[in-house]
Scaffold this motif. Structure first.
Motif, PDB file in Angstrom:
ATOM      1  N   TYR A   1       0.843  -1.204   0.000  1.00  0.00           N
ATOM      2  CA  TYR A   1       0.000   0.000   0.000  1.00  0.00           C
ATOM      3  C   TYR A   1       0.876   1.251   0.000  1.00  0.00           C
ATOM      4  CZ  TYR A   1       0.884   0.366   5.039  1.00  0.00           C
ATOM      5  OH  TYR A   1       1.486   0.482   6.260  1.00  0.00           O
ATOM      6  N   THR A   2       0.410   2.257  -0.733  1.00  0.00           N
ATOM      7  CA  THR A   2       1.178   3.497  -0.861  1.00  0.00           C
ATOM      8  C   THR A   2       0.414   4.724  -0.388  1.00  0.00           C
ATOM      9  OG1 THR A   2       0.379   3.889  -3.094  1.00  0.00           O
ATOM     10  CG2 THR A   2       2.422   2.590  -2.872  1.00  0.00           C
ATOM     11  N   ARG A   3      -0.894   4.606  -0.271  1.00  0.00           N
ATOM     12  CA  ARG A   3      -1.803   5.702   0.110  1.00  0.00           C
ATOM     13  C   ARG A   3      -1.942   6.760  -0.978  1.00  0.00           C
ATOM     14  NH1 ARG A   3       0.781   5.763   5.927  1.00  0.00           N
ATOM     15  NH2 ARG A   3      -0.517   4.175   6.908  1.00  0.00           N
ATOM     16  N   THR A   4      -1.245   6.597  -2.106  1.00  0.00           N
ATOM     17  CA  THR A   4      -1.310   7.627  -3.155  1.00  0.00           C
ATOM     18  C   THR A   4      -2.645   7.629  -3.878  1.00  0.00           C
ATOM     19  OG1 THR A   4      -0.300   6.134  -4.769  1.00  0.00           O
ATOM     20  CG2 THR A   4       1.192   7.591  -3.533  1.00  0.00           C
ATOM     21  N   GLY A   5      -3.409   6.544  -3.782  1.00  0.00           N
ATOM     22  CA  GLY A   5      -4.704   6.481  -4.449  1.00  0.00           C
ATOM     23  C   GLY A   5      -5.884   6.754  -3.540  1.00  0.00           C
ATOM     24  N   ASP A   6      -5.611   7.201  -2.337  1.00  0.00           N
ATOM     25  CA  ASP A   6      -6.696   7.422  -1.378  1.00  0.00           C
ATOM     26  C   ASP A   6      -7.676   8.504  -1.815  1.00  0.00           C
ATOM     27  OD1 ASP A   6      -5.555   5.469   0.178  1.00  0.00           O
ATOM     28  OD2 ASP A   6      -4.822   6.819   1.745  1.00  0.00           O
ATOM     29  N   GLY A   7      -7.259   9.367  -2.716  1.00  0.00           N
ATOM     30  CA  GLY A   7      -8.134  10.434  -3.208  1.00  0.00           C
ATOM     31  C   GLY A   7      -8.927  10.031  -4.443  1.00  0.00           C
ATOM     32  N   GLY A   8      -8.804   8.768  -4.874  1.00  0.00           N
ATOM     33  CA  GLY A   8      -9.579   8.296  -6.005  1.00  0.00           C
ATOM     34  C   GLY A   8      -8.863   8.368  -7.342  1.00  0.00           C
ATOM     35  N   ASP A   9      -7.548   8.586  -7.311  1.00  0.00           N
ATOM     36  CA  ASP A   9      -6.802   8.581  -8.564  1.00  0.00           C
ATOM     37  C   ASP A   9      -5.698   7.538  -8.478  1.00  0.00           C
ATOM     38  OD1 ASP A   9      -5.197   9.937  -6.737  1.00  0.00           O
ATOM     39  OD2 ASP A   9      -4.534  11.464  -8.150  1.00  0.00           O
TER      40      ASP A   9
ATOM     41  N   ALA B   1      -1.870   6.085 -10.760  1.00  0.00           N
ATOM     42  CA  ALA B   1      -0.838   6.423 -11.741  1.00  0.00           C
ATOM     43  C   ALA B   1      -0.862   5.428 -12.886  1.00  0.00           C
ATOM     44  CB  ALA B   1       0.542   6.420 -11.088  1.00  0.00           C
ATOM     45  N   LEU B   2      -0.765   5.941 -14.100  1.00  0.00           N
ATOM     46  CA  LEU B   2      -0.574   5.096 -15.276  1.00  0.00           C
ATOM     47  C   LEU B   2       0.899   4.726 -15.365  1.00  0.00           C
ATOM     48  CD1 LEU B   2      -2.792   6.988 -17.894  1.00  0.00           C
ATOM     49  CD2 LEU B   2      -3.390   4.967 -16.527  1.00  0.00           C
ATOM     50  N   GLY B   3       1.239   3.891 -16.312  1.00  0.00           N
ATOM     51  CA  GLY B   3       2.616   3.430 -16.468  1.00  0.00           C
ATOM     52  C   GLY B   3       3.603   4.524 -16.822  1.00  0.00           C
ATOM     53  N   ASN B   4       3.101   5.648 -17.328  1.00  0.00           N
ATOM     54  CA  ASN B   4       3.994   6.761 -17.658  1.00  0.00           C
ATOM     55  C   ASN B   4       4.032   7.812 -16.557  1.00  0.00           C
ATOM     56  OD1 ASN B   4       1.528   8.005 -17.903  1.00  0.00           O
ATOM     57  ND2 ASN B   4       1.790   8.633 -20.034  1.00  0.00           N
ATOM     58  N   GLY B   5       3.396   7.526 -15.415  1.00  0.00           N
ATOM     59  CA  GLY B   5       3.413   8.438 -14.281  1.00  0.00           C
ATOM     60  C   GLY B   5       2.236   9.401 -14.224  1.00  0.00           C
ATOM     61  N   THR B   6       1.497   9.543 -15.306  1.00  0.00           N
ATOM     62  CA  THR B   6       0.329  10.424 -15.320  1.00  0.00           C
ATOM     63  C   THR B   6      -0.697   9.920 -14.317  1.00  0.00           C
ATOM     64  OG1 THR B   6       0.674  10.836 -17.679  1.00  0.00           O
ATOM     65  CG2 THR B   6      -1.494  11.378 -16.796  1.00  0.00           C
ATOM     66  N   ARG B   7      -1.298  10.828 -13.557  1.00  0.00           N
ATOM     67  CA  ARG B   7      -2.331  10.449 -12.593  1.00  0.00           C
ATOM     68  C   ARG B   7      -3.699  10.671 -13.232  1.00  0.00           C
ATOM     69  NH1 ARG B   7      -0.307   8.217  -8.287  1.00  0.00           N
ATOM     70  NH2 ARG B   7      -2.302   8.229  -7.232  1.00  0.00           N
ATOM     71  N   VAL B   8      -4.553   9.687 -13.097  1.00  0.00           N
ATOM     72  CA  VAL B   8      -5.909   9.745 -13.644  1.00  0.00           C
ATOM     73  C   VAL B   8      -6.884   9.201 -12.607  1.00  0.00           C
ATOM     74  CG1 VAL B   8      -5.134   9.497 -16.049  1.00  0.00           C
ATOM     75  CG2 VAL B   8      -5.772   7.466 -14.736  1.00  0.00           C
ATOM     76  N   ALA B   9      -8.166   9.486 -12.808  1.00  0.00           N
ATOM     77  CA  ALA B   9      -9.201   8.952 -11.924  1.00  0.00           C
ATOM     78  C   ALA B   9      -9.226   7.428 -12.027  1.00  0.00           C
ATOM     79  CB  ALA B   9     -10.554   9.532 -12.305  1.00  0.00           C
ATOM     80  N   LYS B  10      -9.486   6.779 -10.897  1.00  0.00           N
ATOM     81  CA  LYS B  10      -9.543   5.316 -10.904  1.00  0.00           C
ATOM     82  C   LYS B  10     -10.674   4.793 -11.773  1.00  0.00           C
ATOM     83  CE  LYS B  10      -7.181   4.315  -6.606  1.00  0.00           C
ATOM     84  NZ  LYS B  10      -7.185   3.560  -5.356  1.00  0.00           N
ATOM     85  N   HIS B  11     -11.656   5.631 -12.070  1.00  0.00           N
ATOM     86  CA  HIS B  11     -12.755   5.201 -12.931  1.00  0.00           C
ATOM     87  C   HIS B  11     -12.538   5.603 -14.397  1.00  0.00           C
ATOM     88  CE1 HIS B  11     -13.897   9.330 -11.758  1.00  0.00           C
ATOM     89  NE2 HIS B  11     -14.398   9.392 -12.981  1.00  0.00           N
ATOM     90  N   ALA B  12     -11.350   6.105 -14.728  1.00  0.00           N
ATOM     91  CA  ALA B  12     -11.040   6.461 -16.124  1.00  0.00           C
ATOM     92  C   ALA B  12     -11.164   5.213 -16.996  1.00  0.00           C
ATOM     93  CB  ALA B  12      -9.633   7.037 -16.230  1.00  0.00           C
ATOM     94  N   LEU B  13     -11.589   5.403 -18.234  1.00  0.00           N
ATOM     95  CA  LEU B  13     -11.817   4.273 -19.131  1.00  0.00           C
ATOM     96  C   LEU B  13     -10.565   3.424 -19.315  1.00  0.00           C
ATOM     97  CD1 LEU B  13     -13.693   2.695 -20.963  1.00  0.00           C
ATOM     98  CD2 LEU B  13     -13.193   4.335 -22.786  1.00  0.00           C
ATOM     99  N   ARG B  14      -9.405   4.028 -19.408  1.00  0.00           N
ATOM    100  CA  ARG B  14      -8.172   3.252 -19.576  1.00  0.00           C
ATOM    101  C   ARG B  14      -7.952   2.339 -18.372  1.00  0.00           C
ATOM    102  NH1 ARG B  14      -3.832   3.171 -22.869  1.00  0.00           N
ATOM    103  NH2 ARG B  14      -4.539   5.017 -23.995  1.00  0.00           N
ATOM    104  N   VAL B  15      -8.189   2.850 -17.180  1.00  0.00           N
ATOM    105  CA  VAL B  15      -8.018   2.053 -15.964  1.00  0.00           C
ATOM    106  C   VAL B  15      -9.066   0.940 -15.915  1.00  0.00           C
ATOM    107  CG1 VAL B  15      -7.977   2.123 -13.431  1.00  0.00           C
ATOM    108  CG2 VAL B  15      -6.991   4.009 -14.757  1.00  0.00           C
ATOM    109  N   THR B  16     -10.299   1.262 -16.292  1.00  0.00           N
ATOM    110  CA  THR B  16     -11.356   0.250 -16.340  1.00  0.00           C
ATOM    111  C   THR B  16     -11.012  -0.842 -17.348  1.00  0.00           C
ATOM    112  OG1 THR B  16     -13.003   1.900 -15.702  1.00  0.00           O
ATOM    113  CG2 THR B  16     -13.832  -0.111 -16.732  1.00  0.00           C
ATOM    114  N   ALA B  17     -10.437  -0.452 -18.485  1.00  0.00           N
ATOM    115  CA  ALA B  17     -10.066  -1.432 -19.518  1.00  0.00           C
ATOM    116  C   ALA B  17      -8.983  -2.374 -18.998  1.00  0.00           C
ATOM    117  CB  ALA B  17      -9.606  -0.716 -20.784  1.00  0.00           C
TER     118      ALA B  17
END
Length: 190
Positions: free
Chosen positions: A8-16, A18-34
């Motif tokens: 656990y890192t706690r970095t996603g506690d706000g609902g976002d 990190a993608l593989g390139n470091g960009t932060r996106v919402a956990k419900h983003a389509l790419r994450v869902t895919a």
């Protein structure tokens, strides 16, 4: 090499996340869902493997590894920037698609042609493979939708398309080469 010494890192506690390139996106983003649905596919393949042995288990193990490759591919957008990354970025390849096609053709060569649709079931392995098929189809739909909005590796789309076909043919193999398939009887319960 991946080293996971803290889970656990706690970095996603706000609902976002990190993608593989470091960009932060919402956990419900389509790419994450895919890629999350690709991960779900991998989980149900693990369940199917509890009932598989021999070549079928070996092939399912390769598919599980491919699904991790696919998740790595999908979690890293901006394919045009791959050259600038400074290290090789893992992408699905047409070779992985070709392998699935060869395996489908080999399995299908042992089966009699269908004269009806098949209901999910028969043996435990076949039932699990049908679940793999339906979850992988959902993953495919999500990746295809993502490809309408963002750049997606076409080999990833092709792989998912072939994968559901692989699961279907494998389910027939798991049903005594199709002899124990449960066939749909249209209108049987009217």
């Amino acid at each position: 090499m991946v080293v996971l010494n803290k889970i656990y890192t706690r970095t996603g506690d706000g609902g976002d996340t990190a993608l593989g390139n470091g960009t932060r996106v919402a956990k419900h983003a389509l790419r994450v869902t895919a890629y999350g649905t690709v991960d779900e596919t991998n989980s149900v393949v693990g369940l199917a493997r509890l009932h598989a042995s021999g070549d079928m288990d070996d092939q399912l193990a390769m598919i599980q590894n491919d699904l991790f490759d696919l998740g790595a591919d999908l979690c890293r957008p901006e394919m045009a920037k791959d050259q600038e990354a400074g290290y090789p970025v893992l992408r699905m390849s047409d070779g992985q698609v070709d392998r699935l096609e060869r395996e489908i053709d080999a399995m299908n060569g042992n089966l009699t042609p269908l004269k009806s649709f098949v209901l999910p079931g028969g043996s435990a392995l076949a039932a699990h493979l049908h679940q793999c098929r339906t979850v992988s189809r959902r993953a495919e739909r999500l990746v295809v939708e993502l490809a309408t909005m963002e750049e997606v590796n076409q080999a990833a789309v092709k792989y998912l398309n072939r994968l559901s076909d692989w699961f279907f043919v494998a389910s027939r193999m798991a049903n005594d080469n199709g002899k124990a398939d449960v066939l749909w009887v249209p209108g049987a319960n009217r």
